[in-house]
Design an enzyme around this catalytic site. Structure first.
Site, short mmCIF file in Angstrom:
data_model
loop_
_atom_site.label_atom_id
_atom_site.label_comp_id
_atom_site.label_asym_id
_atom_site.label_seq_id
_atom_site.Cartn_x
_atom_site.Cartn_y
_atom_site.Cartn_z
N LYS A 127 0.81 -1.20 0.00
CA LYS A 127 0.00 0.00 0.00
C LYS A 127 0.85 1.27 0.00
CE LYS A 127 -4.11 -1.90 0.04
NZ LYS A 127 -3.99 -3.37 -0.05
C1 LIG Z 1 -5.32 -4.26 0.60
C2 LIG Z 1 -6.78 -4.13 0.66
C3 LIG Z 1 -7.55 -4.66 1.72
C4 LIG Z 1 -6.98 -5.56 2.76
O1 LIG Z 1 -5.90 -5.09 3.46
P1 LIG Z 1 -4.89 -6.11 4.18
O2 LIG Z 1 -4.10 -5.19 5.04
O3 LIG Z 1 -4.05 -6.75 3.11
O4 LIG Z 1 -5.68 -7.08 4.95
C5 LIG Z 1 -8.91 -4.42 1.74
N1 LIG Z 1 -9.51 -3.73 0.77
C6 LIG Z 1 -8.83 -3.24 -0.28
C7 LIG Z 1 -9.55 -2.44 -1.32
C8 LIG Z 1 -7.45 -3.44 -0.38
O5 LIG Z 1 -6.79 -2.97 -1.44
#
Ligand SMILES: *Cc1c(COP(=O)(O)O)cnc(C)c1O
Length: 398
Positions: free
Chosen positions: A186
Site C-alpha cells: 500500500k
Molecule cells: C489491501 C486491501 C484490503 C486488505 O488489506 P490487508 O491489510 O491486506 O488485509 C482491503 N480492501 C482493499 C480495497 C485493499 O486494497
C-alpha cells in the site's frame, strides 16, 4: 508501492524505541514503556492527516473492514452492496460478519456507480461498502444521495485511497466510517496493519471493544477490565505501529512526488486518440498511485498489454485477468470453496455467486490498463519508462 520504496532510518528509529523497552503490546505497562506509545501516535498521525475525529489502528486492512462493519452495526443476514472490482478482502469481511455481499455495477470511475447501487437495493439492504480503488474517488455526491434516500449506511473501504480527497474532505469520512490497509503493497506500509477512521462517536466507541475482545481499556489492570460487548483480536502490535508511524509522516512527500510523476506519464500518452482516461470526479484529490486508462475494446487492450510486456514496461496491471481483484476470477467465491460453512450458505434465500451478471463492469474492466506510479524514479528512469510506454503504444495504436 510508495511505502516500501522509502524504508529508511526513520522507520528503524521508531522500531528501536520499541526494541529498547521490549513492550510490544499496545496497551498498559505505563512505566516500563518509557513514554513510547507507537499505536497511539500512529493513530494520532492518521487522524491528523485525514482530518478524522477518531482513528483506531489494527492488525490489517481486512481486520479494519471487519471492525468497521461490526461497529456500524452490520451483521448476520444484512445485505451489503459491494463492488466486483476490489481486493477480495472487502467481500471476505462481509462474509465473515455473517452478512450477505450483493454485487453492483461500477462505472468509469472504477468504483461503484450510484445507478448500480440503486438497482440492487432491497428491503434487506443495510449498507453500501464503497471501495475507492487505485487512489481515486467514486461519484460521492450522487452515492450519498442514494444512500440517504433509501436510509442505508455508507461505509468506505479506503484501503487504496489514503491521500485521496473529494472536495477537500478525505475519503472515508463521507459515510459512517472508512478503513485503511498498511500491508506491504500500500501507499504506506507497517509490514501488516490497518486502521478505521470515523467522525461518529458511537462507532468510535465500539471500535476498540470490537478489536480487543470487548475490553473497555479503563484503568491499567487488564485483568480487571469490563467487557461491554463481545469482540475478537484485531490488535496491532507496537513493532508494526512503529513502522507505520514513520511511514505516515512521509505521506505529504509521497503524494507530491506521485502527483508529479503521474502528470508526466499522463501528458506523454494523452496524444493517443484511442486512449481515454479514468473519470476522476475531483482531479485535485487524486492520490495518483496509478495511471488508469481505457482502450476502445478488449482486443486492443490485450494487444497493448502484450506490447507493454514485450517492451518490459514495469508496474503494469490488467485487472481483468488478475486473480484477486475482479470477480471474474473469484472461483472460490463462485463455487463456495470454503474451509468451513459460512453463514451466507445457510441464510434464506440461497445465494449463488456463480451467476452474478455485470455486463457494464465486464466491459469497463476488459478495456482497463493500470500503470503503477513509483516515487523512487530518477528523472532518467521516468523518462526511460515513458519512452518504453509510448514506443509500445505507437506499435499497437497506429
Ligand atoms: C489491501 C486491501 C484490503 C486488505 O488489506 P490487508 O491489510 O491486506 O488485509 C482491503 N480492501 C482493499 C480495497 C485493499 O486494497
Amino acid at each position: 508501492m510508495a511505502g516500501i520504496e522509502l524504508f529508511g532510518p526513520e522507520e528503524r528509529k521508531e522500531v528501536n524505541d520499541v526494541m529498547e523497552t521490549g513492550i510490544l503490546f499496545r496497551y498498559n505497562f505505563d512505566e516500563e514503556r518509557k513514554g513510547h506509545w507507537k499505536a497511539r501516535e500512529f493513530e494520532a498521525q492518521i487522524a491528523e492527516f485525514t482530518g478524522a475525529k477518531y482513528c483506531l489502528t489494527c492488525s490489517s486492512g481486512s481486520a479494519a473492514v471487519s471492525i468497521m462493519l461490526a461497529s456500524a452495526g452490520v451483521g448476520a443476514g444484512d445485505e451489503v452492496i459491494v463492488p466486483p472490482f476490489t481486493f477480495i478482502a472487502t467481500i471476505e469481511a462481509v462474509l465473515w460478519a455473517g452478512a450477505i455481499p450483493v454485487f453492483a455495477e461500477i462505472d468509469d470511475t472504477l468504483n461503484l456507480s450510484p445507478e448500480g447501487i440503486e438497482a440492487v437495493i432491497t428491503e434487506k439492504t443495510k449498507a453500501v461498502c464503497l471501495v475507492h480503488m487505485c487512489g481515486s474517488m467514486a461519484r460521492l455526491d450522487a452515492i450519498l444521495e442514494v444512500c440517504n434516500r433509501h436510509h442505508i449506511l455508507l461505509l468506505e473501504d479506503t484501503a487504496q485511497a489514503l491521500g485521496t480527497y473529494y472536495r477537500d474532505r478525505h475519503v472515508g469520512l463521507f459515510g459512517k466510517a472508512g478503513t485503511f490497509s498498511f500491508d506491504f503493497f500500500k501507499i504506506i506500509t507497517a509490514g501488516e496493519g490497518g486502521a478505521v477512521i470515523t467522525n461518529d462517536k458511537d462507532v468510535a466507541d465500539k471500535m476498540p471493544l470490537v478489536s480487543d475482545h470487548g475490553h473497555d481499556h479503563i484503568g491499567n489492570n487488564r485483568g480487571a477490565e469490563q467487557h461491554p460487548v463481545l469482540g475478537f483480536n484485531y490488535r496491532i502490535g507496537e513493532m508494526n505501529a512503529a513502522v507505520g508511524l514513520a511511514q505516515a509522516r512521509k505521506l505529504p512527500q509521497i503524494l507530491k512526488i506521485q502527483k508529479e510523476n503521474k502528470k508526466r506519464m499522463k501528458a506523454a500518452i494523452a496524444r493517443f486518440e484511442q486512449i481515454t482516461f479514468r473519470h476522476i470526479p475531483d482531479p485535485q484529490g487524486d492520490a495518483a498511485t496509478f495511471l488508469n486508462f481505457f482502450l476502445p475494446d478488449e482486443k486492443t487492450a490485450r494487444k497493448v498489454v502484450e506490447a507493454f510486456n514485450d517492451a518490459g514496461v514495469t508496474g503494469l496491471q490488467y485487472w481483468y485477468d488478475n486473480n484477486f481483484h475482479y470477480i471474474k476470477n473469484w472461483y472460490h467465491l463462485k463455487d463456495f470453496s470454503v474451509a468451513a460453512k459460512l453463514p451466507v450458505q445457510v441464510i434464506d434465500p440461497e445465494r449463488n455467486y456463480s451467476e452474478v451478471n455485470l455486463p457494464k463492469s465486464d466491459d469497463i474492466m476488459s478495456r482497463l490498463i493500470s500503470l503503477v506510479i513509483n516515487v523512487g524514479w530518477t528523472d532518467d528512469e521516468l523518462a526511460n519508462h515513458i519512452d518504453k510506454i509510448t514506443t509500445a503504444l505507437d506499435k499497437v495504436l497506429v
